[in-house]
Design a protein around this motif. Structure first.
Motif, short mmCIF file in Angstrom:
data_model
loop_
_atom_site.label_atom_id
_atom_site.label_comp_id
_atom_site.label_asym_id
_atom_site.label_seq_id
_atom_site.Cartn_x
_atom_site.Cartn_y
_atom_site.Cartn_z
N LEU A 1 4.73 -4.26 -2.55
CA LEU A 1 3.29 -4.48 -2.76
C LEU A 1 2.59 -3.13 -2.75
CD1 LEU A 1 1.08 -6.77 -2.86
CD2 LEU A 1 0.77 -6.30 -0.44
N ILE A 2 1.88 -2.84 -3.83
CA ILE A 2 1.22 -1.54 -3.93
C ILE A 2 -0.13 -1.61 -3.23
CG2 ILE A 2 0.23 0.11 -5.55
CD1 ILE A 2 2.45 -1.11 -7.51
N LEU A 3 -0.32 -0.75 -2.24
CA LEU A 3 -1.60 -0.73 -1.53
C LEU A 3 -2.57 0.21 -2.22
CD1 LEU A 3 -0.61 -0.69 2.24
CD2 LEU A 3 -1.34 -2.61 0.84
N ILE A 4 -2.09 1.41 -2.53
CA ILE A 4 -2.96 2.43 -3.12
C ILE A 4 -2.15 3.15 -4.19
CG2 ILE A 4 -4.13 4.64 -2.65
CD1 ILE A 4 -4.73 3.65 0.13
N GLY A 5 -2.85 3.67 -5.19
CA GLY A 5 -2.18 4.41 -6.25
C GLY A 5 -2.94 4.22 -7.55
N GLN A 6 -2.70 5.12 -8.52
CA GLN A 6 -3.43 5.02 -9.77
C GLN A 6 -2.47 4.67 -10.89
OE1 GLN A 6 -3.39 8.17 -7.96
NE2 GLN A 6 -4.90 7.21 -6.63
N PRO A 7 -2.82 3.64 -11.66
CA PRO A 7 -1.92 3.28 -12.76
C PRO A 7 -1.87 4.39 -13.82
CG PRO A 7 -3.86 1.86 -12.72
CD PRO A 7 -3.97 2.74 -11.54
N ASN A 8 -0.67 4.73 -14.22
CA ASN A 8 -0.48 5.74 -15.26
C ASN A 8 0.02 5.00 -16.50
OD1 ASN A 8 0.59 7.64 -16.99
ND2 ASN A 8 1.26 8.99 -15.33
N MET A 9 -0.86 4.83 -17.48
CA MET A 9 -0.53 3.95 -18.61
C MET A 9 0.38 4.63 -19.63
SD MET A 9 -1.72 1.16 -17.77
CE MET A 9 -1.44 0.17 -19.25
N ASP A 10 0.50 5.98 -19.55
CA ASP A 10 1.41 6.64 -20.48
C ASP A 10 2.85 6.46 -20.03
OD1 ASP A 10 -0.73 7.55 -21.98
OD2 ASP A 10 -1.05 9.22 -20.60
N GLU A 11 3.04 6.60 -18.73
CA GLU A 11 4.42 6.49 -18.24
C GLU A 11 4.70 5.11 -17.64
OE1 GLU A 11 5.48 9.87 -15.79
OE2 GLU A 11 4.06 11.10 -16.93
N LEU A 12 3.70 4.25 -17.64
CA LEU A 12 3.83 2.90 -17.10
C LEU A 12 4.36 2.92 -15.66
CD1 LEU A 12 5.08 0.93 -20.23
CD2 LEU A 12 2.75 1.25 -19.42
N LYS A 13 3.67 3.65 -14.83
CA LYS A 13 4.01 3.65 -13.41
C LYS A 13 2.75 3.90 -12.60
CE LYS A 13 5.27 8.57 -12.97
NZ LYS A 13 4.44 9.02 -11.87
N ILE A 14 2.88 3.81 -11.29
CA ILE A 14 1.74 4.07 -10.42
C ILE A 14 1.89 5.47 -9.85
CG2 ILE A 14 0.59 3.35 -8.28
CD1 ILE A 14 0.20 1.28 -10.37
N ASP A 15 0.84 6.28 -10.02
CA ASP A 15 0.86 7.61 -9.43
C ASP A 15 0.46 7.52 -7.95
OD1 ASP A 15 1.54 8.77 -11.83
OD2 ASP A 15 -0.56 9.13 -12.42
N ASN A 16 1.03 8.41 -7.14
CA ASN A 16 0.72 8.50 -5.70
C ASN A 16 0.71 7.15 -4.98
OD1 ASN A 16 -0.01 11.24 -6.36
ND2 ASN A 16 -1.95 10.40 -7.10
N PRO A 17 1.77 6.40 -5.14
CA PRO A 17 1.73 5.04 -4.57
C PRO A 17 1.98 5.01 -3.07
CG PRO A 17 3.85 5.44 -5.60
CD PRO A 17 3.06 6.70 -5.79
N ILE A 18 1.35 4.05 -2.42
CA ILE A 18 1.75 3.68 -1.06
C ILE A 18 2.15 2.21 -1.16
CG2 ILE A 18 1.02 3.30 1.31
CD1 ILE A 18 -0.91 5.59 1.01
N ILE A 19 3.39 1.95 -0.82
CA ILE A 19 3.96 0.63 -1.11
C ILE A 19 4.52 -0.01 0.16
CG2 ILE A 19 5.82 -0.56 -2.37
CD1 ILE A 19 5.54 1.51 -4.56
N ILE A 20 4.27 -1.31 0.31
CA ILE A 20 4.98 -2.04 1.37
C ILE A 20 6.21 -2.65 0.71
CG2 ILE A 20 4.87 -3.85 3.12
CD1 ILE A 20 1.88 -3.70 3.00
#
Lengths: 347, 452
Positions: free
Chosen positions: B267-286
């Motif tokens: 579960l992603i708590l914080i982070g910014q979606p990166n639509m070019d690479e289709l991932k979350i930048d700087n994620p904090i995940i449970i």
């Protein structure tokens, strides 16, 4: 079934016109009739408790129009995009200029709101008349059932019509006169003292202008919309609608002279109902005539199948009965007469 | 060159979001006023005094709700005429019901509630406060129902000409989507009502004004605030999320920022979606929490956005992702803040603890933000559909309205609403500065005397 819903929709719209008719009229007249702050409060107090409920008829009629004649609503609202959006703005301004002044004690602000109320109510009553006249005259519908009209062209009725032409402007002025007459009768019935006396004078002048304008507008309508001739020729009894309207118009004067003030107001209400229904009867079964008759929208080609309309009746009828109860409660809870003194106690 | 479809969308989004700031407060306050009136009915006169004060705020806010609500019904016809042409006979049902059953009721009884206290007597006035609560909440149901049809259409058939017909009014009104969304939306508005009430109470307590009275309704609002904050998360928020996951999996994946299908998804708590690479930048995940929350199993497979045709992705994944995370994040804060407040209340320290009073006061805007973000999540996530899975938003817009006209009216609405905001803040501040009327045991109150 379509015809039944057409009548129900007409009833809702005309009830809106009759009810908001008097508070719009009062909204304009208050600047003329009330001479000081106390009298202004007295005048506004006569509509403050009810304007909101009156306006709900417009919203409810909109919803009913959407479910019963979706293709008509879709065509009309997108075709009259700009004027209808402006109507929304005016309704918004009017609502706040009725409700907000009593938050302000500063006379400059109060004056500002009074002028806003005057302008927004005044424009609304002219626009309502012009809008109905547009529908009556017909619009340049295309095969898809859509149209676009500029706000104005050269004020003549030609191939490219404008929303404002000589006929719609005439109707706008006529409707203003009717609403102002209606509004002054409300004030005559609901107030006393100097305000009532001035309202009486206003009622007389607006009665006279209404009579003159109505005759001209009826003739113009007969000329502008050729379909009128067909309906009135095939169903001569329909003539009782406009005749009845004129009788009630006369009645409103008769009752007022004899000081039956509430009857005069109600008579004016019936006049408005019958006038509106005369127009609708002339158009039937068209709901939005096209300048090219081939593309005209009728109540039959804009509505869902009858069985759907029938199911809707099951909740609509109890609904309208409830509304009747609410309105009885609301209008009965109003003071019979609003005088300057009781008004001071109020706030 | 701005796309006219975008303008139609922006105008509707702007007017509807602005409008909803007011009803969420009035629907929440209607409940709180009813609670106060009920306490008053049991013989506690302070509650009647409090109700009178809150009715003033209610009345002003209700007026704003009314005037900003009218444009919305018009806009269905003016801006979304193709949608109305196809689905008007269905959407019109719930919209007309709202007018007939709710608006008439509200307009009649609001006046009696505000001005009829002396005339009506205690019990009847309490009854009117119930009718108003009933009216505002009923109105909310019809609107959520209308929206639910667009999210999860039921009770319809489509004829050959592409027009939607109603087959079951019962199905339309008992749309399971509507019921869950309604419960979540209404708890959201109760949160707004109770946070507003506690914020203003905290303000008075910090200033040392109207102390006796505001202590009491702070108690009421903190209790209601705690309950509603919890219910917004569990069970209603959970129900709503599961419902989205089940029926609108693309929206769900986008709002969670879950791009790639995984077993045991985090579960992603914080982070910014990166639509070019289709991932979350700087994620904090449970780790594994998303699998657990959606499927009640730590290792369940959760489908990611890339499973679906890109054409069907919402056109603004970032906005959707942030809206959802702002809503959920604030929701968590609400539980924490009200939890602490309730604990202090139980310890009898809430009314004197200046730190928590400051926090309560400053949290006033957050429920509004959370509810707006929730609304954005629902609506941005539904794209590119106006009727989910059936009708594209692009096909619903009016075709015969030029973009110049839409831009003109959009600017007009923006200007008007700016004016309304200034007015509302000015008048609400005035009502707050005047404050409630003093109750018998209160000290002589300078602010009230100066105000009148």
């Amino acid at each position: 079934m379509e015809t039944l819903w057409y009548i129900l929709l007409l009833l809702m719209i005309s009830t809106y016109l009759v009810l908001d008719g008097f508070d719009l009229g009062v909204g304009v007249l208050h600047l003329v009739i009330a001479k000081n702050r106390q009298e202004q409060k007295q005048v506004i107090q006569s509509i403050a408790p009810v304007w909101d409920g009156n306006e709900v008829w417009l919203i409810a009629a909109g919803g009913t129009m959407m479910l019963a004649f979706p293709a008509f609503l879709s065509s009309m609202f997108s075709g009259f995009y700009l004027p209808l959006t402006m109507v929304v703005w005016l309704l918004l301004f009017r609502a706040i200029s009725i409700e907000l002044p009593h938050y302000f004690s500063d006379s400059l602000w109060v004056h500002f709101w009074n002028i806003m109320l005057f302008i927004s109510s005044g424009l609304l009553i002219v626009i309502l008349g012009a809008a109905l006249a547009n529908i009556f005259r017909g619009v340049p519908l295309n095969a898809e059932g859509t149209f676009f009209e500029p706000l104005w062209t050269d004020f003549r009725i030609s191939k490219q019509t404008g929303i404002l032409d000589w006929y719609t402007v005439l109707s706008g002025v006529t409707s203003a006169s009717i609403f102002l007459h209606h509004g002054s009768l409300w004030l005559v019935a609901k107030t006393d003292g100097l305000v009532q006396q001035r309202a009486r004078k206003c009622a007389t002048s607006f009665w006279l202008t209404t009579v003159g304008l109505i005759i001209v507008t009826l003739i113009a309508s007969y000329v502008v919309q050729p379909h009128t001739k067909e309906n009135f020729a095939t169903h001569p009894w329909l003539i009782f609608l406009p005749l009845g309207a004129l009788i009630f118009l006369a009645g409103s004067l008769f009752f007022r002279i004899n000081n039956w003030n509430m009857s005069a107001f109600l008579s004016s209400a019936f006049f408005m109902y019958l006038l509106f229904f005369s127009g609708a009867a002339a158009l039937y079964p068209y709901i939005l005539p096209g300048l090219n008759p081939e593309y005209s929208l009728t109540i039959f080609n804009t509505s869902p199948p009858p069985e759907e309309l029938q199911t809707t009746l099951y909740w609509w009828i109890p609904g309208i009965i409830l509304v009747g109860i609410y309105f009885t409660i609301m209008f009965r809870s109003l003071p019979k007469v609003i005088s300057v003194i009781s008004n001071q106690e109020h706030h | 060159m701005i796309d006219s479809l975008l303008l139609h969308r922006v105008q509707f989004a702007f007017t509807v979001s602005y409008h909803y700031l007011f009803p969420q407060l009035t629907m929440g306050l209607a409940l709180l006023i009813f609670i106060l009136k009920s306490i008053g009915l049991c013989g506690h006169s302070w509650a009647d005094t409090a109700a009178r004060f809150w009715l003033k705020i209610f009345g002003l806010t209700f007026l704003m709700g009314v005037v900003t609500g009218i444009p919305l019904e018009f806009q269905f016809g003016t801006n979304w005429s193709q949608l109305v042409k196809s689905t008007g006979s269905i959407l019109g049902q719930t919209l007309a019901m709202e007018g007939m059953f709710a608006f008439f009721l509200e307009s009649t009884f609001l006046y009696l509630l505000i001005f009829g206290e002396k005339k009506l007597g205690k019990t009847a006035h309490w009854g009117v406060s119930f009718l108003l609560l009933f009216g505002t909440w009923l109105s909310g149901y019809f609107i959520v129902c209308t929206n639910a049809f667009m999210q999860h259409p039921v009770g319809y058939r489509i004829s050959e000409d592409g027009v939607y017909h109603l087959t079951s009014i019962g199905a339309l009104l008992s749309n399971p989507w509507a019921i869950k969304q309604y419960l979540h939306t209404m708890t959201g508005s109760v949160i707004t009502g109770s946070f507003t009430m506690s914020a203003i109470a905290a303000y008075y307590l910090l200033k040392g004004q109207h102390v006796k009275l505001t202590r009491r309704y702070l108690t009421v609002s903190v209790i209601v605030g705690l309950f509603s904050s919890i219910i917004a998360a569990v069970p209603t928020g959970d129900w709503e999320a599961k419902q989205v996951q089940k029926h609108q999996p693309i929206k769900f994946a986008a709002m969670e920022g879950h791009f790639h299908t995984e077993d045991g998804a985090g579960l992603i708590l914080i982070g910014q979606p990166n639509m070019d690479e289709l991932k979350i930048d700087n994620p904090i995940i449970i780790p594994k929490a998303l699998s657990f929350l959606t499927h009640a199993s730590w290792d369940a497979k959760v489908k990611g956005l890339t499973e679906y045709d890109r054409e069907l992705w919402p056109d603004n994944v970032e906005l959707l992702y942030f809206s959802y995370h702002i809503m959920a994040g604030l929701g968590t804060l609400f539980i924490a803040l009200m939890g602490i407040s309730a604990f202090l209340l139980w310890q009898r320290r809430l009314h004197t603890n200046r730190v928590i009073l400051w926090l309560l006061m400053l949290s006033l805007p957050f429920p509004f933000i959370a509810n707006t973000a929730g609304w954005f999540t629902t609506e941005v996530g539904r794209q590119p559909w106006v009727i989910y899975g059936l009708m594209k938003t692009a096909d619903g817009a009016s075709q015969n309205v030029s973009q110049g006209n839409v831009l003109f009216t959009l600017l007009g609405f923006m200007g008007l609403y700016l004016f309304l905001s200034v007015l509302y803040f000015f008048l609400a501040t005035r009502i707050i500065n005047q404050g409630p009327e003093p109750i018998e045991t209160d000290q002589p109150d300078l602010a009230t005397e100066a105000g009148t």
